[in-house]
Enzyme design. Structure first.
Site, PDB file in Angstrom:
ATOM      1  CB  SER A 105      -0.938   0.012   1.208  1.00 50.15           C
ATOM      2  OG  SER A 105      -1.910  -1.000   1.090  1.00 50.15           O
ATOM      3  CG  HIS A 282      -3.999  -8.751   4.358  1.00 47.27           C
ATOM      4  ND1 HIS A 282      -2.836  -9.252   3.807  1.00 47.27           N
ATOM      5  CD2 HIS A 282      -3.966  -7.405   4.127  1.00 47.27           C
ATOM      6  CE1 HIS A 282      -2.125  -8.257   3.277  1.00 47.27           C
ATOM      7  NE2 HIS A 282      -2.786  -7.130   3.462  1.00 47.27           N
ATOM      8  CG  HIS A 321      -2.687  -3.568  -3.141  1.00 42.46           C
ATOM      9  ND1 HIS A 321      -3.471  -4.403  -2.360  1.00 42.46           N
ATOM     10  CD2 HIS A 321      -2.166  -2.657  -2.273  1.00 42.46           C
ATOM     11  CE1 HIS A 321      -3.411  -4.015  -1.097  1.00 42.46           C
ATOM     12  NE2 HIS A 321      -2.632  -2.947  -1.021  1.00 42.46           N
TER      13      HIS A 321
END
Length: 390
Positions: A105, A282, A321
């Protein structure tokens, strides 16, 4: 004694860094999600809206970790439509960083904010360590009001990349200190401890008050505020997830637009981050992933309402992303149900979507590098090329 104090300080810093990054641990894999609540999408006929040729204001939404699968999970969960979906111009951004096929990030945010590719983990510096001036800083130079809103700590990688210049995303106190080197008009997000409980003993909130900012710790405190400089730190670290923080992001976005549009300025630039879409990826948690997309989409809806009435505001929605390698394998729009799968607990290198509405939105179609989003914003704001840092 001095040695013990130094060790304690280092332990506190390390503990703070670990706490800020613990969302990256896969704790509970959840592959199914049925919408807990669906929200209404702004209804309008784009052919009836006459936007100006060039934007006076730009609102950039960054859904951290939001790829096409996350967007479609949101569409499915919300009964077949999102505010994002109704933005008429769509493109794709390539996200590779200067040193890695898969960006983080910090590098992704820096590319979006400054038009410079950099190495993973780096905030607001190019790949050679030089300061990368950001679109927010150029906006300030050109007498525009500026703001940042985030559901993470405001010192976290994505918002930091618009205002700070540090070699490591983990330098949270130094990043907080960089806020003092700008004239940003408004910021809303977590991270109060990095402004107040600092190793160097500085009280940055008091310093902000001395500079004329109104400071607050929740959205309720600023309900009557319609103008002026604002620093709102809504959590000691990160904000809670979408189930527990309520409509904080929508309220913060609406308030930011109100305050910045009332500023005595030549327009405004505002970045709004839906930080925790990334965290759901995640953790391979489809409910977390999708719920955060829906939460950001509600904020996007409020921005679209403003843009339709204002007609001088460009809205861009994109990501730094994709996270999780998410796919949507089953779904039912009638009940808002999805079943997802993931290929990783980390980021991936795939392209991410870019959606746009408003003056200049047609510039965002096609496939291009993430750095081009900065270049397009700079061009549309009509900032002079001779003033751009090389």
């Amino acid at each position: 004694m001095k040695k013990n104090s130094l060790i304690l300080a280092l332990l506190l810093i390390t503990a703070g860094i670990s706490a800020q990054e613990e969302y990256k641990d896969i704790k509970n894999e959840k592959f199914e999600y049925t919408a807990e609540q669906q929200h209404e999408v702004v209804q309008f006929d784009i052919d009836d809206v006459r936007f100006k040729r060039k934007p006076k204001n730009i609102i950039l939404f960054i859904g951290d970790g939001m790829g096409a699968a996350q967007v479609f999970a949101g569409i499915t969960a919300n009964g077949g439509e999102l505010n994002i979906q109704n933005m008429p111009f769509v493109g794709f951004s390539k996200t590779q960083s200067a040193d890695n096929y898969v960006t983080d990030s910090a590098a992704g945010g820096t590319a979006l904010s400054s038009g410079k590719k950099t190495t993973n983990g780096t905030i607001g510096l190019d790949a050679y360590g030089n300061k990368a001036t950001t679109i927010l800083e150029y906006a300030e130079r050109n007498e525009k009001a500026t703001g940042l809103v985030s559901t993470s700590a405001i010192t976290h990688a994505t918002p930091a990349s618009f205002i700070a210049h540090q070699p490591s995303r983990n330098m949270y106190e130094q990043i907080a200190g960089d806020f003092m080197n700008t004239d940003i008009d408004l910021f809303i997000g977590g991270g109060a401890d990095f402004f107040m409980k600092r190793v160097d003993g500085r009280d940055l909130l008091q310093e902000l008050r001395d500079k004329g900012y109104r400071t607050a710790y929740n959205m309720q405190e600023i309900e009557p505020v319609t103008e002026g400089k604002l620093a709102v730190l809504t959590a000691v670290g990160h904000n809670a997830g979408y189930r527990d923080r309520g409509d904080m992001l929508t309220e913060a976005t609406t308030k930011a637009i109100e305050v910045l549009s009332n500023a005595d300025s030549k327009g405004f630039f505002l970045m709004v981050e839906g930080s925790q879409i990334d965290w759901g990826g995640h953790q391979n948690d489809a409910s977390y992933n999708t719920g955060e997309v829906l939460d950001m989409d509600k904020a996007v809806g409020e921005a679209i309402k403003f843009a339709i009435n204002d007609r001088r505001t460009l809205i861009i929605v994109t990501a730094d992303h994709e996270t999780g390698g998410m796919s949507v394998n089953e779904g039912d729009m009638s009940i808002g149900y999805i079943k997802a799968a993931y290929t990783t607990g980390d980021h991936t290198g795939i392209m991410v979507p870019v959606f746009a509405i408003g003056p200049g939105a047609e510039e965002f179609t096609g496939i291009y590098e993430n750095t081009e989003i900065f270049e397009k914003m700079y061009k549309l704001f009509k900032f002079k090329e001779k003033d751009k840092d090389q």
